[in-house]
Design an enzyme around this catalytic site. Structure first.
Site, mmCIF file in Angstrom:
data_model
loop_
_atom_site.group_PDB
_atom_site.id
_atom_site.type_symbol
_atom_site.label_atom_id
_atom_site.label_comp_id
_atom_site.label_asym_id
_atom_site.label_seq_id
_atom_site.Cartn_x
_atom_site.Cartn_y
_atom_site.Cartn_z
ATOM 1 N N ASN A 1 12.150 24.031 -41.122
ATOM 2 C CA ASN A 1 11.321 24.702 -40.111
ATOM 3 C C ASN A 1 12.114 25.196 -38.890
ATOM 4 O O ASN A 1 11.804 26.246 -38.335
ATOM 5 C CB ASN A 1 10.151 23.808 -39.689
ATOM 6 C CG ASN A 1 10.597 22.525 -39.047
ATOM 7 O OD1 ASN A 1 11.614 21.947 -39.414
ATOM 8 N ND2 ASN A 1 9.861 22.080 -38.064
ATOM 9 N N GLY B 1 12.350 15.352 -42.113
ATOM 10 C CA GLY B 1 11.587 16.021 -43.172
ATOM 11 C C GLY B 1 10.229 15.368 -43.325
ATOM 12 O O GLY B 1 9.704 14.771 -42.374
ATOM 13 N N THR C 1 7.053 12.923 -44.568
ATOM 14 C CA THR C 1 6.869 11.475 -44.565
ATOM 15 C C THR C 1 7.061 10.879 -45.965
ATOM 16 O O THR C 1 7.673 9.815 -46.123
ATOM 17 C CB THR C 1 5.481 11.134 -43.978
ATOM 18 O OG1 THR C 1 5.511 11.494 -42.595
ATOM 19 C CG2 THR C 1 5.140 9.658 -44.103
ATOM 20 N N ALA C 2 6.577 11.562 -47.004
ATOM 21 C CA ALA C 2 6.732 11.026 -48.369
ATOM 22 C C ALA C 2 8.217 10.962 -48.737
ATOM 23 O O ALA C 2 8.686 9.969 -49.317
ATOM 24 C CB ALA C 2 5.968 11.902 -49.362
ATOM 25 N N THR C 3 8.972 11.998 -48.381
ATOM 26 C CA THR C 3 10.419 11.981 -48.664
ATOM 27 C C THR C 3 11.082 10.855 -47.883
ATOM 28 O O THR C 3 11.942 10.145 -48.414
ATOM 29 C CB THR C 3 11.076 13.330 -48.267
ATOM 30 O OG1 THR C 3 10.249 14.400 -48.698
ATOM 31 C CG2 THR C 3 12.457 13.476 -48.875
ATOM 32 N N GLU D 1 12.970 11.109 -39.024
ATOM 33 C CA GLU D 1 12.105 11.950 -38.179
ATOM 34 C C GLU D 1 11.148 12.651 -39.122
ATOM 35 O O GLU D 1 11.559 13.542 -39.869
ATOM 36 C CB GLU D 1 12.935 12.968 -37.394
ATOM 37 C CG GLU D 1 13.973 12.352 -36.472
ATOM 38 C CD GLU D 1 13.378 11.518 -35.351
ATOM 39 O OE1 GLU D 1 12.192 11.725 -35.016
ATOM 40 O OE2 GLU D 1 14.082 10.647 -34.835
ATOM 41 N N CYS E 1 7.209 20.399 -36.097
ATOM 42 C CA CYS E 1 6.657 19.040 -36.237
ATOM 43 C C CYS E 1 5.864 18.654 -34.996
ATOM 44 O O CYS E 1 4.995 17.807 -35.063
ATOM 45 C CB CYS E 1 7.777 18.042 -36.503
ATOM 46 S SG CYS E 1 9.063 18.118 -35.249
ATOM 47 N N GLU F 1 16.272 9.816 -31.915
ATOM 48 C CA GLU F 1 17.429 10.699 -31.755
ATOM 49 C C GLU F 1 17.510 11.081 -30.280
ATOM 50 O O GLU F 1 16.659 10.723 -29.498
ATOM 51 C CB GLU F 1 17.242 11.965 -32.608
ATOM 52 C CG GLU F 1 17.171 11.691 -34.096
ATOM 53 C CD GLU F 1 17.129 12.964 -34.932
ATOM 54 O OE1 GLU F 1 16.509 13.941 -34.490
ATOM 55 O OE2 GLU F 1 17.720 12.962 -36.024
#
Ligand code: NAD
Length: 485
Positions: free
Chosen positions: A151, A227, A229-231, A249, A283, A463
């Site tokens: 993104n 990236g 949440t599932a990843t 993140e 995000c 971060e």
């Protein structure tokens, strides 16, 4: 057709297996370049190069590492026009946005961490009797993996690699396979900037192939990932048995809370920007607009009237404010979420469909109408699941505690915006909201020294500033007596 290359041990090269993946321009739907379809073999080669480079890079003076990052930043500045057009073409975002946000921020990330490493001091602790000194020696971790999304391609790529390299690590980086171009451009200038061979390696390819190989590699000591949440959950499962350091993140479902006593015009204008900037694919974008009862109808009417006037345009044209979404699959996913909201009884106040392409060049591009949905409760899928597109919902609240309850009714906790002129209420609300960031009467104002990250399913760790340098170093406590013997 241009073929982008990996950067491994200072050499630009294709994948070992010789395979390529198509790279598509979202505004036209056409393939315009290819990237190496890298696998574990390419990652292994990059790790070998990084292992060779690490002993020397980890002992390079902070000022010299900073000088490399500054020279690299200068390359971004010198090539900014080319980068702006490349980022817009690769991602579908308007060139105006790439020029105002993405590319200047990528340059700033490199400059910022050049300065940060020069000011990153060790702590020392001396007990009351002065018998001993404890000091903290922060050592680079070794080889680290940096995996970034599509993104804000160069913006988020540099946000990771800059602190990793500044701290003395060697990096294996993987940009998103959907937006690889600007990372490739940056990799071409690494050597001229003075980054030694093997310190910065880029391995292009698919997440479940090249990305997975980075996450699994036993010599890679830490993963910094941005990236979905599932990843992120999958990466956490893979890295846990190896006890790798992990920074995640992840996604968001960010509330914008509009109290009746807000500065109405400012709240309206900024909420439109926070909802639809980058086609809603930031995000930090607002996606749940919570409005106090007494101004609900007025705010809704004004918002919908303005959103109806927003037009998608060709991202390559200067005046365009809304471009294409990143891919066909992503467009379909966004539209599917809208369909589900309709089936659940949601009222589409505007948008709701794919948008008509703005010109002939863009006839096969991926465009979505900015969409506003009303009438669905907090438990509905559209108010719980991340859409990551130009789609917002409106919900009504009675009072402060109801607003906070609605805002927190989410598995995510990345960012919130709060609109009120009552400073006490603003502080109370901010501190009650479960989120990594709370913006009061503003949005997307960033200071690179502040901790950045989310709570709940929006991530793990922070971060930004010294937080990032702490992540990319291992603290060792060294203790010695102050007196002889
Ligand atoms: P994604 O999770 O699909 O992919 C992100 C990166 O991970 C890509 O480079 C991808 O190739 C790689 N990847 C995929 N599977 C992998 C695996 N098994 N192992 C290692 N790497 C793998 O996310 P996306 O669709 O590119 O990005 C959109 C998401 O990113 C949204 O959910 C958005 O909210 C989130 N995001 C979060 C932040 C933040 O700072 N919290 C910032 C930007 C985007």
């Amino acid at each position: 057709m241009e073929q982008l290359q990996n950067l491994i041990g200072g050499e630009l090269r294709g994948a070992i297996n010789g395979e390529w993946l198509d790279n598509i321009e979202p505004a036209t739907g056409k393939v315009y370049s290819q990237i190496p379809r890298s696998t574990a073999a390419d990652v292994a080669l990059a790790v070998q190069a990084a292992e060779k480079a690490f002993p020397s890079w980890s002992t390079v003076a902070f000022a010299d590492r900073a000088a490399c990052l500054r020279r690299w930043a200068e390359k971004i500045a010198r090539h900014s026009e080319a980068l702006i057009h490349a980022e817009s073409k690769d991602n579908g975002k308007p060139i105006s946005l790439a020029a105002a946000v993405d590319i200047p921020r990528a340059q700033k990330n490199l400059e910022f961490f050049a300065g940060a490493i020069e000011h990153f001091a060790s702590e020392a602790h001396i007990p009351a009797d002065s018998s001993h000194i404890h000091y903290t020696h922060r050592k680079p971790l070794g080889i680290v993996g940096c995996i970034s999304p599509w993104n804000l391609p160069l913006y988020l790529f540099t946000w990771k690699i800059a602190p990793a390299i500044a701290a003395g690590n060697c990096v294996i980086a993987k940009p998103s396979e959907i937006t690889p171009f600007s990372a490739f451009m940056l990799s071409q200038w690494a050597e001229e900037a003075g980054i030694p061979k093997g310190v910065f390696n880029v391995v292009h390819g698919l997440g479940n192939e090249a990305g997975q190989a980075i996450v699994e590699h036993p010599q890679i000591k830490a993963i910094s990932f941005t990236g979905g949440t599932a990843t992120g959950a999958h990466i956490a499962q893979t890295t846990a048995p190896q006890f790798k350091k992990l920074s995640l993140e992840l996604g968001g479902k960010n509330p914008a809370i509009i109290f009746a006593d807000c500065d109405f015009d400012k709240a309206l204008a900024t909420t439109i920007r926070s909802s639809f900037a980058n086609q809603g694919q930031i995000c930090l974008c607002s996606s749940r607009i919570l409005i106090e009862d007494s101004i609900y109808d007025r705010f809704k009417t004004a918002l919908v009237e303005k959103v109806k006037r927003m037009q998608v345009g060709d991202p390559a044209e200067k005046g365009t404010k809304m471009g294409a979404v990143v891919s066909q699959a992503h467009r379909d996913k966004i539209l599917h979420s809208v369909e589900k909201a309709k089936e659940a009884g949601g009222q589409i106040l505007c948008g709701g469909y794919a948008a008509t392409p703005p010109n002939e060049r863009c006839n096969s591009g991926f465009f979505v109408q900015p969409t506003v949905i009303d009438g669905l409760g907090p438990k509905c899928a559209i108010n719980q699941e991340e859409v990551f597109g130009p789609v917002i919902t409106l919900q009504r609240f009675r009072d402060e505690s109801h607003a906070i309850a609605l805002a927190n009714d989410s598995m995510y906790g990345l960012a919130a915006t709060i609109w009120t002129q009552d400073i006490g209420k603003a502080h109370r609300t901010a501190s009650s909201i479960e989120s990594g960031i709370a913006w009061i009467n503003c949005w997307l104002v960033r200071d690179l020294r502040t901790p950045f990250g989310g709570v709940k399913s929006s991530g793990l760790g922070r971060e930004g500033g010294f937080e990032a340098l702490r992540f990319f170093t291992e603290p060792q406590n060294v203790c010695l007596p102050t007196h002889a013997n």
